[in-house]
Scaffold this active site. Structure first.
Site, short mmCIF file in Angstrom:
data_model
loop_
_atom_site.label_atom_id
_atom_site.label_comp_id
_atom_site.label_asym_id
_atom_site.label_seq_id
_atom_site.Cartn_x
_atom_site.Cartn_y
_atom_site.Cartn_z
N HIS A 183 -13.34 -18.09 -5.85
CA HIS A 183 -13.87 -16.91 -5.17
C HIS A 183 -13.17 -16.68 -3.84
CE1 HIS A 183 -17.97 -16.39 -7.39
NE2 HIS A 183 -17.01 -15.71 -7.94
N GLU A 410 -3.28 -13.90 -24.24
CA GLU A 410 -3.73 -14.97 -23.36
C GLU A 410 -3.64 -16.34 -24.04
OE1 GLU A 410 -7.53 -13.18 -21.23
OE2 GLU A 410 -7.34 -12.48 -23.28
N ASP A 434 -4.96 -16.84 -18.01
CA ASP A 434 -5.38 -17.63 -19.16
C ASP A 434 -4.19 -18.14 -19.96
OD1 ASP A 434 -8.17 -18.08 -19.33
OD2 ASP A 434 -8.51 -15.96 -19.74
N CYS A 481 -1.13 -8.09 -16.72
CA CYS A 481 -2.32 -7.78 -15.93
C CYS A 481 -2.90 -9.02 -15.26
CB CYS A 481 -3.39 -7.10 -16.79
SG CYS A 481 -4.05 -8.11 -18.12
#
Length: 561
Positions: A183, A410, A434, A481
Site C-alpha cells: 500500500h 499473467e 502477476d 498494463c
C-alpha cells in the site's frame, strides 16, 4: 554509502532524515480493576473513534487512499473482532490487552493466507495501534514534525499516514519493509512521492542524516558528496521543468506512435488522468464495485458506474477488466472458501466461470454502458491460463454485446501459447506484476522476496517477447498494463519486445512520454535485445542503460506536440 531497495517511479530528492516513531509497546497482560462491561464500553468507544477518524481521512484524501482507509475503518468495526474482544474481556483482561490480542490473532490468520490478504495484515497492526493509543490517551501513530522539510524513514507506512502526507514537508519516503505492490508503494505512485521501499539498510539512518533518495536507481545515498548533491539538484530541476511541458500523444523519436494509457480503479481518477495526458484507459479495475460487499451489485448499479468512466473518456479507448477476485480476495457471494495457496487457486476467470451469473451480469452492464456512450470499450478477462478459457470468455463477451474482447497475460502458460490465444481473441494485455510473480515463484506482495519481483528479469522479458511476436504475426494489439510500463527505460524495452500500448499510474505518464521520445523503434529493439541476453534483472537493466547511452548520445528529443 549506498543503500538499495525498490524505487517507486523516476523521482529524486535530497534532504535530512526524520524517523517515524517506533510502535507502542505491547500492553501488559494484567487483570483489569474494572468489570468486563466497563472495559467493553471503553473498547467500543475507542474502536468507533478510530473508525470515524479513518473514514474522515479517507474522505479528505480521496482516490485510492479513500478505498484503503475505508477498508481499514471496516476492520475497526468488524463484528468478528468485536466478539473476540468481548470474549477476552470476559476473561478479566483490560480493553487494551483484549484489543491487542484480538487484532494480533486476526493478523496472524491473514498473514498465513499470504497474497492480498497477507499484505492486509500490516493494516490491522495500524488499526490496533490507533485503538490502543486512544484507550491509553496517547497520540496516535503519526508522521514526525521536525519543523522543516525532511525525508521520512519508517519501517513501513500505514495508509492513514501516507494518504495525508504534507508534500510541502515530506521530500521523499524510505521504508525498510514492504515491496513494490505494498500500500505504501501504491499510494506513493498515486501521489508522485519520491520513494524507495524495502531498503533494509535504512534502519541504520538517524534523524538529521543527509541523504539522496534516487528512485530511478533504486538507491539511497548517505553522506553524499558535493558532486552527488549537485547532480541530484540538476535532475530535480530538470524533472520540474519537464512536468510543466505540454502533454501530447506518446511517440518514439522516429514518430512511431505508442499510446500512453492510464490504470484506474474508479471513475474518480478520470480528470487527473486526462490532465496528465492519458490517451485512454489501459486498465479499468472494476473490483471497487464488488469488494467489501455482501452481495454482487446489480446490473443497473454497475452500468451507472461504468457509464461515468466511459463518458469521461468519450472518443478514447477504455480497457475494462472484469472482476479479478477469488480466494486471495474472498467475496462472500463469489468464493470465500479458504485455500492452501490462494495465488494458485480459484481466482480471476476461474472463479467467474464458477459463478457465471456474476460474469454475465457484469458483461451485460458493460455492454449497456458502451452502447450509451461514445468511448471505445474493450473488455478483458484476468488470469487466463488456457486457450479454452480465452475462447470461452471471448465467445461469451461477444454473445452479450461486447465488441472487442481480450485476455490478460499473467500466467506463463498463456505467454507461451500466445499465438494460439490471440487466434481466438481480439487482443492481449500483459499484467507484468502477476507475470513476474508466477515466472519467478515469488509472491508479489511479500517484501521478503521483493528482490525476485523484478520485471527486468530476462525470463519475464522473454515471455513478453513471445506475446509481442504473436501479436505482430496475428496483427493484433498487445498492451502492457502492469507497473513495468511505469519504468521509463523499461517502457522502451517493452516497446522493443512488441508492446503496442503502455498503461500505468497517471503520475508516471510524463516521465515515460519523455523517455520514449529519446529512442527510435530500432533503438527500442536494440535495448530489448541486450536485456534479453543478460543473465539477471540487474544485468539486464545495466545493459539497457549502457545501450541507451550509446544510441542516444547527442540526440535532441523530439518536441512535444
Amino acid at each position: 554509502m549506498e543503500l538499495n531497495g525498490t524505487g517507486i517511479g523516476e523521482g529524486i530528492a535530497l534532504g535530512p532524515v526524520a524517523r517515524m516513531a517506533e510502535p507502542l509497546p505491547e500492553p501488559v497482560d494484567r487483570p483489569t480493576h474494572l468489570d468486563a462491561e466497563r472495559e467493553g464500553q471503553r473498547a467500543t468507544a475507542s474502536l468507533s473513534v478510530v473508525a470515524a477518524e479513518l473514514n474522515r481521512r479517507g474522505t479528505q484524501a480521496g482516490g485510492a487512499a479513500r478505498d484503503i482507509l475505508e477498508a481499514q475503518a471496516m476492520m475497526a468495526e468488524d463484528v468478528t473482532l468485536a466478539d473476540d474482544i468481548t470474549a477476552r474481556l470476559a476473561e478479566g483482561k483490560t480493553a487494551e490487552r483484549a484489543v491487542f490480542e484480538a487484532f494480533a490473532a486476526f493478523r496472524d490468520l491473514l498473514a498465513g493466507m499470504g497474497g492480498y490478504m497477507g499484505e492486509r495484515a500490516a493494516d490491522l497492526d495500524d488499526v490496533s495501534q490507533r485503538v490502543i493509543a486512544h484507550l491509553l490517551k496517547l497520540p496516535a501513530p503519526g508522521i514526525p514534525n521536525p519543523g522543516h522539510p525532511f525525508v521520512l524513514v519508517a519501517r513501513d507506512l500505514a495508509p492513514a499516514d501516507t494518504a495525508l502526507l504534507d508534500l510541502d514537508q515530506v521530500l521523499a519516503l524510505i521504508t525498510t519493509d514492504g515491496g513494490p505492490t505494498s500500500h505504501t508503494a501504491i499510494l506513493a505512485r498515486e501521489k508522485s512521492i519520491v520513494a524507495v521501499v524495502g531498503a533494509a539498510g535504512a534502519a541504520t539512518l538517524a534523524d538529521g542524516d543527509q541523504v539522496i533518495v534516487d528512485a530511478a536507481a533504486d538507491a539511497v545515498i548517505t553522506s553524499p558528496t558535493d558532486e552527488q548533491l549537485s547532480a541530484a539538484k540538476t535532475r530535480i530541476d530538470e524533472r520540474a521543468q519537464r512536468s510543466q511541458e505540454p502533454t501530447g500523444p506518446g511517440a518514439l523519436f522516429d514518430g512511431t506512435a505508442v499510446p500512453l494509457l492510464a490504470n484506474l480503479g474508479s471513475a474518480a481518477g478520470a480528470a487527473d488522468a486526462l490532465a496528465a495526458g492519458a490517451e485512454g484507459v489501459g486498465l479499468f479495475r472494476t473490483e471497487f464495485l464488488f469488494l467489501d460487499s455482501q452481495s454482487a451489485p446489480t446490473v443497473r448499479e454497475q452500468q451507472e458506474q461504468y457509464t461515468k468512466l466511459l463518458t469521461a473518456f468519450a472518443g478514447k479507448k477504455v480497457v475494462a477488466r472484469v472482476l479479478d477476485a477469488g480466494a486471495d480476495k474472498p467475496l462472500a457471494f463469489l468464493n470465500d472458501a479458504p485455500e492452501e495457496n490462494p495465488a494458485l487457486g480459484l481466482r480471476g476467470i476461474r472463479s467467474l466461470r464458477h459463478s457465471e451469473t456474476i460474469l454475465r451480469e457484469q458483461l451485460t452492464a458493460l455492454a449497456a454502458a458502451d452502447a450509451a456512450t461514445d468511448a471505445d470499450l474493450w473488455v478483458m478477462a484476468p488470469m487466463v491460463a488456457t486457450v479454452e478459457e480465452a475462447r470461452y470468455f471471448t465467445s461469451l463477451a461477444k454473445e452479450l454485446g461486447i465488441r472487442t474482447a481480450g485476455v490478460m497475460v499473467e500466467v506463463p502458460a498463456t505467454a507461451l501459447l500466445a499465438d494460439r490465444v490471440l487466434a481466438v481473441t481480439d487482443f492481449a494485455s500483459i499484467g507484468t506484476n502477476d507475470l513476474t510473480q508466477y515466472t519467478m515463484a515469488a509472491d508479489r506482495l511479500l517484501g521478503t522476496v521483493a528482490n525476485f519481483q523484478d520485471p527486468w528479469h530476462p525470463a519475464v522479458l522473454r515471455l513478453v517477447a513471445e506475446v509481442g511476436a504473436a501479436g505482430l504475426a496475428a496483427g493484433k494489439p498487445v498492451g502492457i498494463c502492469g507497473e513495468a510500463a511505469a519504468d521509463p527505460l523499461l517502457a522502451v524495452v517493452l516497446v522493443g519486445l512488441g508492446a503496442t500500448t503502455l498503461s500505468m499510474s497517471p503520475s508516471a505518464l510524463a516521465d515515460v512520454r519523455a523517455s520514449l521520445a529519446r529512442f527510435t523503434l530500432d533503438d527500442a529493439r536494440a535495448l530489448a535485445e541486450v536485456a534479453l541476453a543478460a543473465d539477471g534483472a540487474a544485468e539486464a537493466k545495466a545493459a539497457a542503460k549502457s545501450c541507451a547511452a550509446e544510441r542516444t548520445a547527442g540526440r535532441v528529443p523530439a518536441p512535444a506536440t
